[in-house]
Design an enzyme around this catalytic site. Structure first.
Site, PDB file in Angstrom:
ATOM      1  CG  PHE A   1      -1.282   0.988   1.170  1.00 39.14           C
ATOM      2  CD1 PHE A   1      -2.934   1.120   0.337  1.00 39.14           C
ATOM      3  CD2 PHE A   1      -1.146   2.337   1.668  1.00 39.14           C
ATOM      4  CE1 PHE A   1      -3.736   2.423   0.188  1.00 39.14           C
ATOM      5  CE2 PHE A   1      -2.600   3.621   2.057  1.00 39.14           C
ATOM      6  CZ  PHE A   1      -3.325   3.865   0.736  1.00 39.14           C
TER       7      PHE A   1
ATOM      8  CG  ASP B   1       5.957   3.933   1.445  1.00 38.31           C
ATOM      9  OD1 ASP B   1       5.869   4.773   2.668  1.00 38.31           O
ATOM     10  OD2 ASP B   1       4.811   4.153   1.010  1.00 38.31           O
TER      11      ASP B   1
ATOM     12  CE  LYS C   1      -1.023   7.136   6.794  1.00 40.57           C
ATOM     13  NZ  LYS C   1      -0.978   5.694   5.678  1.00 40.57           N
TER      14      LYS C   1
HETATM   15  C1  LIG Z   1      -1.198   6.058   4.553  1.00 35.40           C
HETATM   16  C2  LIG Z   1       0.416   5.302   3.932  1.00 35.40           C
HETATM   17  C3  LIG Z   1       0.543   6.204   1.813  1.00 35.40           C
HETATM   18  C4  LIG Z   1      -0.522   6.870   1.384  1.00 35.40           C
HETATM   19  O1  LIG Z   1      -0.759   8.469   2.113  1.00 35.40           O
HETATM   20  P1  LIG Z   1      -1.601   9.199   2.305  1.00 35.40           P
HETATM   21  O2  LIG Z   1      -1.575  10.630   3.119  1.00 35.40           O
HETATM   22  O3  LIG Z   1      -3.177   9.104   2.578  1.00 35.40           O
HETATM   23  O4  LIG Z   1      -1.599  10.479   1.058  1.00 35.40           O
HETATM   24  C5  LIG Z   1       1.768   5.800   1.786  1.00 35.40           C
HETATM   25  N1  LIG Z   1       2.648   4.622   1.217  1.00 35.40           N
HETATM   26  C6  LIG Z   1       1.598   4.167   3.002  1.00 35.40           C
HETATM   27  C7  LIG Z   1       2.941   3.051   3.468  1.00 35.40           C
HETATM   28  C8  LIG Z   1       0.990   4.461   4.053  1.00 35.40           C
HETATM   29  O5  LIG Z   1       1.043   4.157   5.007  1.00 35.40           O
END
Ligand SMILES: *Cc1c(COP(=O)(O)O)cnc(C)c1O
Length: 416
Positions: free
Chosen positions: A146, A233, A262
């Site tokens: 994700f 990520d 985040k």
């Molecule tokens: C939440 C998340 C994203 C996307 O972040 P948004 O601010 O919702 O666009 C990308 N990678 C990971 C691992 C995430 O948990």
């Protein structure tokens, strides 16, 4: 045109249903206030927040230090665009690059944008530094990843809901199994056009899958051997969530590119960032990438404060300790449970796996019962429930939450 006053949760939900796009399926709770590990609904019921806005609110809701930094800057200067300089961006970039140990930072707003940015940097690096022929670069990704919701990012998702009928998809991605070094090695050896390997150090949305010990370190070594960028990520796993500043720190891995989002703002403002050293980041030149809001002074002050709170309040240590306690306590219950198969995770990024099919409503029903008992959590992938409270949670609060969770799970033991 008047604005209605929300008087009940039911009313708020009805308004969203009628006037908002149906792109989410939230738990039926309407929150109006947050403080630390707690949130309150419109009827003044108090809950422990065990999602923390998908790990954005690591520092706790409405942290006064972060909110203070935001309001002070908001009264002074909010946005200049990058057409002009502002007097906070440079200060933030120096602070954050020293904090994480990289040469440079590229500021964006959301996680998906940070991932898009990392992909663009990686491709450009491949053509200009590695010498891959134009338009032939491939990036390796993991199954069940994700990385966000943009058209390119969903192009390499294997979640049907996220993908279906959003094509045509962006090419240039190769999918391999997660936590599979053989697959990585084979793909790297077979293909001369690999630019990068994009991976979550722990797969969060997929259901908190922690890879085997040594996976990240060996994956990084394979990338080095094949002159391929290792892109971590850390949008969900970063900023102390797993018990270290970054989840890759558990294996002393230094990625070539890191994406953050985040919790880099403590959840008070959309802030994301990409970190890399000069030889990678310097492929991006004026006019080649940008964002109107990226690097705005409010975002920069918020991020500085949010990162300071992490260190000053020892939140990585606390996440490590409270996570161990949480898993140990839940494991005591699991020993004699038919409802829960296992608990897994690192630090305060944990999940329990419910002993029922992905299609069953059991996990959802458990979350509804947890809500009644004063704790908010959400299923991911049908039969998995993620537990990720703010990292400011105390031992007493963890024990209180364990008793809420255990009490709730007990009521499901005969139903399964
Ligand atoms: C939440 C998340 C994203 C996307 O972040 P948004 O601010 O919702 O666009 C990308 N990678 C990971 C691992 C995430 O948990």
């Amino acid at each position: 045109m008047s604005v209605v006053e929300i008087k009940s949760s039911q009313e708020a939900i009805a308004l969203e249903d009628k006037h908002g796009a149906h792109n989410y399926h939230p738990l039926p709770v309407v929150l109006k206030k947050g403080d630390g590990v707690f949130v309150w609904d419109v009827e003044d019921k108090k809950y422990y927040d065990f999602l923390s806005a998908y790990s954005a609110v690591n520092q706790g809701h409405c942290h006064p230090r972060i909110v203070g930094a935001m309001t002070k800057q908001a009264e002074t200067l909010t946005l200049t665009s990058r057409a002009f300089h502002n007097d906070v961006l440079g200060k933030y970039e120096k602070f954050a690059t020293e904090y994480f140990g990289f040469d440079k930072l590229l500021p964006m707003n959301t996680g998906a944008e940070a991932v898009e940015t990392a992909i663009k940097i990686c491709r450009k690096w491949a053509y200009e530094k590695k010498g891959i022929k134009e338009n032939e670069a491939e990036i390796i990704v993991a199954e069940n990843n994700f990385h966000g919701r943009t058209t390119t990012v969903i192009s390499f998702s294997n979640d049907e809901g996220a993908r279906k009928n959003f094509g045509p998809y962006t090419p240039g991605f190769l999918k391999i199994a997660y936590d599979d070094l053989d697959a990585l090695e084979k793909t790297l050896s077979k293909n001369k056009n690999i630019a990068g390997f994009l991976v979550e150090p722990i797969q969060g949305e997929a259901g908190v899958y922690v890879p085997s010990e040594g996976y990240l370190q060996k994956a990084k070594a394979l990338c080095e051997k094949h002159n391929v960028l290792f892109i971590a990520d850390e949008i969900q796993t970063g900023i102390a969530r797993t018990g270290k500043l970054l989840a890759v720190d558990h294996e002393n891995v230094k990625p070539d590119i890191v994406t953050l989002g985040k919790a880099i703002s403590g959840g008070v403002y959309p802030v994301s960032a990409v970190l890399a050293n000069n030889e990678v980041m310097d492929v991006i030149q004026p006019g080649q990438h940008g964002s109107t809001f990226g690097g705005n002074p409010v975002a920069c002050e918020v991020a500085i404060a949010a990162l300071q709170v992490i260190k000053e309040e020892n939140l990585a240590d606390n996440a490590e300790k409270m996570g161990e306690l949480f898993r140990a306590e839940i494991n005591k219950y699991i020993a004699s449970s038919k409802v829960v198969n296992l608990v897994r995770g690192k630090g305060l990024l944990n999940a329990i796996v419910i002993n029922d099919s992905e299609e069953s409503s059991t996990a959802w029903d458990i979350c509804m019962a947890l809500k009644e008992n004063g704790l908010l959590a959400k299923p991911t992938h049908g039969n998995i429930i993620r537990f990720a409270p703010p990292l400011v949670i105390t031992k007493e609060e963890i024990m209180d939450c364990v008793s809420i969770i255990v009490k709730t799970l007990r009521t499901f033991e005969d139903k399964i």
